[in-house]
Design an enzyme around this catalytic site. Structure first.
Site, PDB file in Angstrom:
ATOM      1  N   SER A 138      64.547 -69.783  -7.115  1.00  0.00           N
ATOM      2  CA  SER A 138      63.175 -69.310  -7.652  1.00  0.00           C
ATOM      3  C   SER A 138      63.558 -68.424  -9.063  1.00  0.00           C
ATOM      4  CB  SER A 138      62.335 -68.291  -6.788  1.00  0.00           C
ATOM      5  OG  SER A 138      61.820 -67.393  -7.173  1.00  0.00           O
ATOM      6  N   GLY A 140      61.286 -65.810 -10.939  1.00  0.00           N
ATOM      7  CA  GLY A 140      59.953 -65.073 -10.966  1.00  0.00           C
ATOM      8  C   GLY A 140      59.967 -64.255 -12.296  1.00  0.00           C
ATOM      9  N   VAL A 194      65.542 -63.519 -10.345  1.00  0.00           N
ATOM     10  CA  VAL A 194      65.892 -64.850 -10.405  1.00  0.00           C
ATOM     11  C   VAL A 194      66.611 -64.862  -8.884  1.00  0.00           C
ATOM     12  CG1 VAL A 194      67.086 -66.702 -11.326  1.00  0.00           C
ATOM     13  CG2 VAL A 194      66.295 -65.077 -12.655  1.00  0.00           C
ATOM     14  N   VAL A 195      66.257 -65.674  -8.068  1.00  0.00           N
ATOM     15  CA  VAL A 195      66.931 -66.042  -6.891  1.00  0.00           C
ATOM     16  C   VAL A 195      67.810 -67.335  -6.879  1.00  0.00           C
ATOM     17  CG1 VAL A 195      66.669 -66.049  -4.180  1.00  0.00           C
ATOM     18  CG2 VAL A 195      65.207 -64.651  -5.855  1.00  0.00           C
ATOM     19  N   LYS A 210      69.701 -62.323  -5.173  1.00  0.00           N
ATOM     20  CA  LYS A 210      68.454 -61.820  -6.045  1.00  0.00           C
ATOM     21  C   LYS A 210      68.876 -61.007  -7.044  1.00  0.00           C
ATOM     22  CE  LYS A 210      63.960 -59.790  -5.435  1.00  0.00           C
ATOM     23  NZ  LYS A 210      62.769 -59.753  -4.550  1.00  0.00           N
ATOM     24  N   ASP A 218      53.214 -55.703  -1.234  1.00  0.00           N
ATOM     25  CA  ASP A 218      52.863 -56.987  -1.909  1.00  0.00           C
ATOM     26  C   ASP A 218      52.969 -58.133  -0.803  1.00  0.00           C
ATOM     27  OD1 ASP A 218      52.629 -58.657  -3.840  1.00  0.00           O
ATOM     28  OD2 ASP A 218      54.764 -59.050  -4.331  1.00  0.00           O
TER      29      ASP A 218
HETATM   30  P1  ADP Z   1      59.922 -61.996  -6.555  1.00  0.00           P
HETATM   31  O1  ADP Z   1      60.006 -60.696  -6.857  1.00  0.00           O
HETATM   32  O2  ADP Z   1      60.312 -63.005  -7.766  1.00  0.00           O
HETATM   33  O3  ADP Z   1      58.442 -62.669  -5.788  1.00  0.00           O
HETATM   34  P2  ADP Z   1      61.231 -62.719  -3.967  1.00  0.00           P
HETATM   35  O4  ADP Z   1      62.028 -61.638  -3.467  1.00  0.00           O
HETATM   36  O5  ADP Z   1      59.741 -63.025  -3.305  1.00  0.00           O
HETATM   37  O6  ADP Z   1      61.229 -62.219  -5.387  1.00  0.00           O
HETATM   38  O7  ADP Z   1      61.927 -64.223  -4.291  1.00  0.00           O
HETATM   39  C1  ADP Z   1      61.389 -65.366  -4.732  1.00  0.00           C
HETATM   40  C2  ADP Z   1      61.603 -66.424  -3.881  1.00  0.00           C
HETATM   41  O8  ADP Z   1      62.871 -66.811  -3.676  1.00  0.00           O
HETATM   42  C3  ADP Z   1      60.813 -66.267  -2.638  1.00  0.00           C
HETATM   43  O9  ADP Z   1      59.483 -66.792  -3.102  1.00  0.00           O
HETATM   44  C4  ADP Z   1      61.617 -67.217  -1.710  1.00  0.00           C
HETATM   45  O10 ADP Z   1      61.039 -68.451  -1.848  1.00  0.00           O
HETATM   46  C5  ADP Z   1      62.843 -67.232  -2.296  1.00  0.00           C
HETATM   47  N1  ADP Z   1      63.881 -66.144  -1.494  1.00  0.00           N
HETATM   48  C6  ADP Z   1      64.066 -64.840  -1.986  1.00  0.00           C
HETATM   49  N2  ADP Z   1      64.848 -64.413  -0.881  1.00  0.00           N
HETATM   50  C7  ADP Z   1      65.164 -65.371  -0.001  1.00  0.00           C
HETATM   51  C8  ADP Z   1      66.060 -65.330   1.215  1.00  0.00           C
HETATM   52  N3  ADP Z   1      66.696 -64.434   1.464  1.00  0.00           N
HETATM   53  N4  ADP Z   1      66.093 -66.444   1.857  1.00  0.00           N
HETATM   54  C9  ADP Z   1      65.530 -67.579   1.049  1.00  0.00           C
HETATM   55  N5  ADP Z   1      64.579 -67.665   0.139  1.00  0.00           N
HETATM   56  C10 ADP Z   1      64.516 -66.602  -0.445  1.00  0.00           C
HETATM   57 MN    MN Z   2      57.794 -62.804  -4.244  1.00  0.00          MN
END
Ligand code: ADP
Ligand code: MN
Length: 436
Positions: A179, A181, A185-186, A209, A325
């Protein structure tokens, strides 16, 4: 930049001195020598127009070249008054036109073939300057284009950090991006061996992350961290890069609290600067779907709702946290249950806006499940009371909101009076946490 500006200033002064010497040297002499080659400032860096000549209003047909005149070695032709030097307007103009051929190939100089164009020095210099800056601009654009793909992911420093983790064997491979965002970035990675620091077992699959170090998006998040007393002393002293690390640190602390309370959430593996490694929710590189993307049976939907109600209560009471959030975007459906993620912005309930954040969370959750057909779902006010035990009686949104803000105000005043110590919100008794 400052250094360059200073240098430019020095060079200009040097050139001015040179010109004075040139003038002194030449005096009134008809034939003069030029120190031009010794000047520091490149002719197209300056807009000096000492040789200023306008477009000649020429008597010649512009489409028919005069017979070419070449400047002989001695630098001038003719005699007495009719002397023609290399500074002659016409000669110079023609030469300038020819020199346009030397501009970068992408630079369109027009079709001057067969035309007796005479560019004045001023026009030529302006064009040359333009051609030069165009060249630099297009080089810059090109550079940007090349970087953009990499930039979208991570900057070189972050890449080095990730590389080190792989190199140390902590991560097996980083497979790709899950992802991107606004703020993070994940990535997905396969876990490696523990680097024997504390013998923590590294999960087989990890999520990395990376908090973005481009600062713009974080500005509007100030309010979360600035008023969080846990970070109060540090906030003012920090530069933006450190503030971003603090987001990562905050996410780590919050996840740890949740882990300790048994709330399903990613397990922290390691934090390095603005990079947080945690366990991956999902399997075989496929992340668990967000609640908003998954179609649950009405039975699972109901189950999910009661689980979230329970998690919100435990988050509030045991972790002393408000997600801030919480919505179907930050809840994943995995292994038949809901997992909470994305807690870098979570705050304590006594945060100056903590209760407002909680109310917003409640609104998101209520609306999602009411729309999703869970008839048992509490409305946002009931949910708020069920989570916080604050028993706010107002039966409409506006009054409810007002009471929340009044409570926050009381708490703020308390903080003002008693320094950093924050009073817990009063609650009548200790109603049992909802048990699935
Ligand atoms: P943001 O602040 O960009 O929303 P998030 O922590 O929500 O960051 O992470 C973005 C996306 O990455 C999430 O919606 C999810 O789909 C994926 N993601 C984040 N952490 C994990 C995790 N530990 N395992 C699987 N997917 C994850
Ligand atoms: Mn998120």
């Amino acid at each position: 930049m400052l250094a360059q500006m200073l240098q430019m200033e020095f060079d200009r002064e040097y050139d001015a001195q040179l010109r004075r010497e040139e003038k002194k040297f030449n005096g009134d002499s008809k034939v003069s020598i030029s120190f031009e080659n010794y000047r520091k400032v490149h002719p197209f860096d300056s807009d000096s127009s000492e040789d200023e000549v306008d477009w000649q209003d020429t008597r010649h047909d512009p489409y028919r070249a005069d017979k070419p005149t070449t400047t002989p070695k001695k630098g001038f032709i003719g005699k007495g008054k009719d002397i023609t030097t290399k500074h002659d307007e016409v000669v110079c103009g023609r030469k300038n036109t020819a020199r346009m051929e030397n501009f970068a190939p992408e630079f369109q100089v027009g079709d001057g073939i067969g035309m007796d164009l005479k560019l004045s020095n001023q026009v030529f210099n302006a064009l040359k300057q333009h051609a030069y800056s165009e060249e630099r601009r297009s080089a810059r654009l090109h550079e940007k284009k090349e970087h953009s793909t990499a930039e979208k992911a991570v900057d070189p420093k972050t890449r080095l950090l990730l590389y080190k983790m792989v190199n140390a064997g902590m991560l097996e491979t980083i497979t790709g991006c899950i992802s991107t965002g606004k703020e993070s970035v994940v990535f997905h990675a396969y876990g490696g061996k523990s680097t024997n620091e504390d013998d923590k077992v590294i999960p087989p699959e990890c999520a990395i992350k990376v908090f973005k170090t481009t600062l713009n998006e974080f500005k509007n998040r100030d309010k979360y961290i600035k008023d969080d007393y846990r970070f109060k002393d540090r906030f003012s002293k920090l530069n933006p890069r450190k503030i971003i690390r603090m987001w990562a640190e905050k996410e780590m602390h919050n996840l740890t609290r949740m882990q300790n309370a048994g709330i399903p959430c990613p397990q922290v593996v390691i934090l390095k600067k603005h990079v947080l490694v945690m366990s991956f929710i999902g399997q075989d590189q496929v992340p668990a779907p967000k609640l908003k993307d998954v179609k649950l049976s009405s039975e699972d939907m109901k189950k999910a709702y009661y689980q979230i109600l329970n998690m919100m209560q435990r988050l509030y009471k045991e972790c002393s946290l408000v997600h801030a959030d919480l919505s179907e975007y930050n809840m994943l459906w995995h292994d038949g249950k809901v997992w909470l993620i994305d807690v870098s912005q979570s705050v304590e309930p006594t945060h100056p806006h903590g209760l407002e954040f909680l109310f917003r969370d409640c609104r998101n959750v209520s609306q999602f499940f009411q729309k999703g057909g869970v008839t048992e779902a509490l409305n946002e006010r009931e949910l708020f009371n069920a989570v916080s035990d604050l028993n706010i009686a107002a039966d409409n949104e506006v009054d409810f909101q007002a009471e929340i803000e009044a409570l926050e105000k009381v708490n703020e005043d308390h903080v003002q009076k008693h320094g950093k110590k924050v009073s817990a919100f009063p609650s009548d008794g200790d109603p049992p946490i909802y048990d699935e």
